[in-house]
Design a protein around this motif. Structure first.
Motif: not given
Lengths: 277, 308
Positions: A2-3, A6-7, A9-10, A13, A90, A94-95, B76, B79, B103-104, B107
């Motif tokens: 998922k992470q 998400v990155i 997709q950013k 965009t 970033l 939690p990535v 993790s 966080k 976005f954040f 995450l």
């Protein structure tokens, strides 16, 4: 996973908003159309379809442009974030670091492959619309191979760009390294190889060794995959006699391209993991 | 909140090659407490934040963040309960504030429906649809604070959060800090604007050259240094001459040369001096009492004279 998405997709965009995708798609389409239209003219008297000509022309040009565009996209992916100060933020989430690399790669891959598909696809549509007779199925397969392998070639240089970005600490250094990578794989390597073959040392090399040297360069693998993919394109590109690469099946060449993606991407993850913040 | 202490640091050191970025720092921050981290540039504040976020490992010592070692794999998950605002709050310029928070939040796995409320809290609702690239520094800082508040964190790490904020935004910032404290969040913030920290934080930690020079309430830090309060008198020329004559031999005469005289009070002598000034024989236009400020305490500790 998922992470990573998400990155990614950013990144997509961002690439869409700053019109990166629009510019590159227009560039790809422009090149493809010019080659298609100019390449069609001399084919009337021969039996070769205009699509085969387009494949040869496009793949020859893609070897120069696709790596360059891919490197432009990814060379500062990590180092620019660090310079801007956004990397620290970033990574406070939690990535994992490898997820940052994978996310950026996926985002850039989507952007680049969309541009290639759209850009080259426009050329394909123009060929279909302007063709006097139906385009042969084999030619279409070659065209699909061109698009697919161009995407793989782009992915290789995206991964190389990411590895560079994860390794250096300044954006200027990353830009220099990216230019170096492009020159090495696209120009210098082949010039060196030709020089070697022409020299007395070249007499010592047999076909297997020459093929091995060609396979060590991803742009040559791409060239072999596209220009020797069919008898038509091989004849047009005068590649048949060079390597005897007819013995290397396309699956092997594709697997080699994939390996060229995985290796620098793994290196990028490892270097980013060790990077001092 | 499961742990009474949000941060526990026991003799934590961090060395980069031969440079001691942090040297045996021991401190603790309770839940619902706001601690100001002050120190000159290069004192080790940012390194401490990086250690707390698990971005760099300590060279020695033990660090616990919300009951977990930041170097453990399970950090993790911890966080998700942290909020961090870096010194330079920069974001992807092509995104707007809503998209940035989305976005954040994704995450962090946090509830995205709270994002509008967060933008309202930092007074950015009206600019929420504008691209971040058009934001002023203060607006980016406010967006940074909103970002740090995603997921109602148990610990807020704010590096120079007031940088670029105008007075109104600073008031709003401290209001948010009070609200976060009230719900039980621990807050550690670094800043160079010492005058505002003095009244709005529970404790102060002074870092210098990687060492924790002092740690405690403002009152505790004042006691340790034996700093003198001052009385500032405003008077016209004739009143000033009389004051100079009255205090001849007790205060340096150069103190009474201008329109305002600043008198240093000996320890325990402040009230006696005030009574003397209020007697009928002395006249002046105004009087201020100046307690030793955080700036003086900071200067005393960072100039090499401070002790732990």
């Amino acid at each position: 996973m998922k992470q990573i998405m998400v990155i990614a997709q950013k990144e997509v965009t961002d690439g869409t908003r700053n019109r990166w995708i629009l510019i590159v798609t227009a560039l790809m389409a422009g090149l493809a159309l010019v080659l298609t239209l100019l390449g069609s003219a001399p084919t009337g008297a021969t039996k070769i379809s205009s699509l085969a000509v387009t494949i040869v022309s496009l793949s020859s040009l893609s070897i120069f442009f696709v790596p360059l565009i891919a490197l432009l996209l990814s060379y500062d992916a990590v180092v620019a974030e660090e310079e801007r100060g956004t990397l620290l933020l970033l990574l406070s989430y939690p990535v994992a670091r490898w997820q940052v690399v994978a996310g950026k790669f996926c985002g850039h891959f989507i952007l680049l492959s969309s541009s290639i598909i759209l850009g080259f696809g426009i050329a394909g549509i123009v060929i279909v619309l302007s063709a006097d007779q139906a385009v042969e199925e084999q030619a279409w397969a070659g065209f699909a191979l061109l698009i697919g392998s161009s995407i793989l070639l782009g992915a290789i240089f995206l991964a190389l760009g990411l590895a560079t970005s994860a390794f250096v600490h300044e954006r200027g250094t990353a830009a220099g390294a990216a230019i170096g990578i492009w020159l090495l794989f696209v120009l210098i390597y082949d010039l060196g190889l030709i020089g070697l073959l022409a020299s007395s040392a070249g007499q010592m090399l047999n076909d297997v060794m020459i093929t091995g040297l060609l396979l060590a360069n991803p742009t040559d693998v791409y060239r072999m995959l596209n220009l020797t993919g069919s008898a038509e394109t091989a004849a047009l590109s005068a590649m048949t006699g060079l390597t005897g690469s007819g013995s290397i099946p396309p699956v092997t060449l594709t697997a080699l391209l994939c390996l060229w993606i995985v290796a620098p991407l793994t290196a990028a993850c490892a270097m980013f993991e060790r990077r001092r913040l | 909140m499961s742990a009474p202490y949000a941060i526990t640091s026991h003799e934590v050191s961090k060395t980069y090659r031969s440079v001691n970025a942090l040297d045996q720092v021991s401190m603790a921050v309770r839940s619902g407490e706001c601690v100001a981290l002050v120190g000159p540039n290069g004192a080790g504040k940012s390194t401490l934040f990086k250690l707390c976020l698990g971005l760099v490992p300590p060279s020695s010592g033990a660090l616990g963040i919300l009951g977990c070692d930041p170097q453990e794999a399970r950090f993790s998950d911890v966080k998700r309960r942290l909020g961090f605002l870096p010194e330079q709050a920069l974001f992807q310029g092509s995104l707007n504030a809503h998209e940035t928070l989305r976005f954040f939040a994704r995450l962090k796995g946090a509830d995205e429906t709270q994002n509008s409320g967060l933008l309202k809290r930092v007074q950015l609702s009206e600019a929420a649809e504008r691209r971040v690239s058009t934001y002023s520094k203060g607006m980016r800082q406010r967006l940074g604070l909103a970002q740090a508040l995603i997921g109602t964190p148990d610990l807020l790490l704010l590096d120079e959060p007031m940088s670029g904020l105008d007075p109104d935004a600073r008031r709003n910032f401290f209001q948010i800090i009070d609200e976060e404290k009230a719900r039980g969040a621990a807050i550690i913030l670094s800043s160079h604007i010492l005058t505002e920290l003095e009244a709005r934080t529970d404790r102060v930690a002074i870092l210098s050259q990687g060492r924790l020079k002092a740690h405690g309430t403002i009152g505790e830090l004042r006691k340790g240094l034996n700093l003198r309060p001052q009385i500032r008198l405003r008077a016209d020329a004739s009143q000033m001459r009389k004051l100079a004559k009255h205090f001849a031999g007790r205060f340096d005469q150069s103190v009474f040369m201008n329109g305002a005289a600043v008198l240093d009070c000996a320890p325990g002598a402040k009230l006696d001096l005030l009574r003397e000034l209020m007697s009928d024989t002395l006249e002046f236009e105004g009087l201020d009492i100046i307690e030793p400020s955080l700036e003086q305490i900071f200067a005393a500790h960072t100039s090499g004279g401070g002790t732990r």
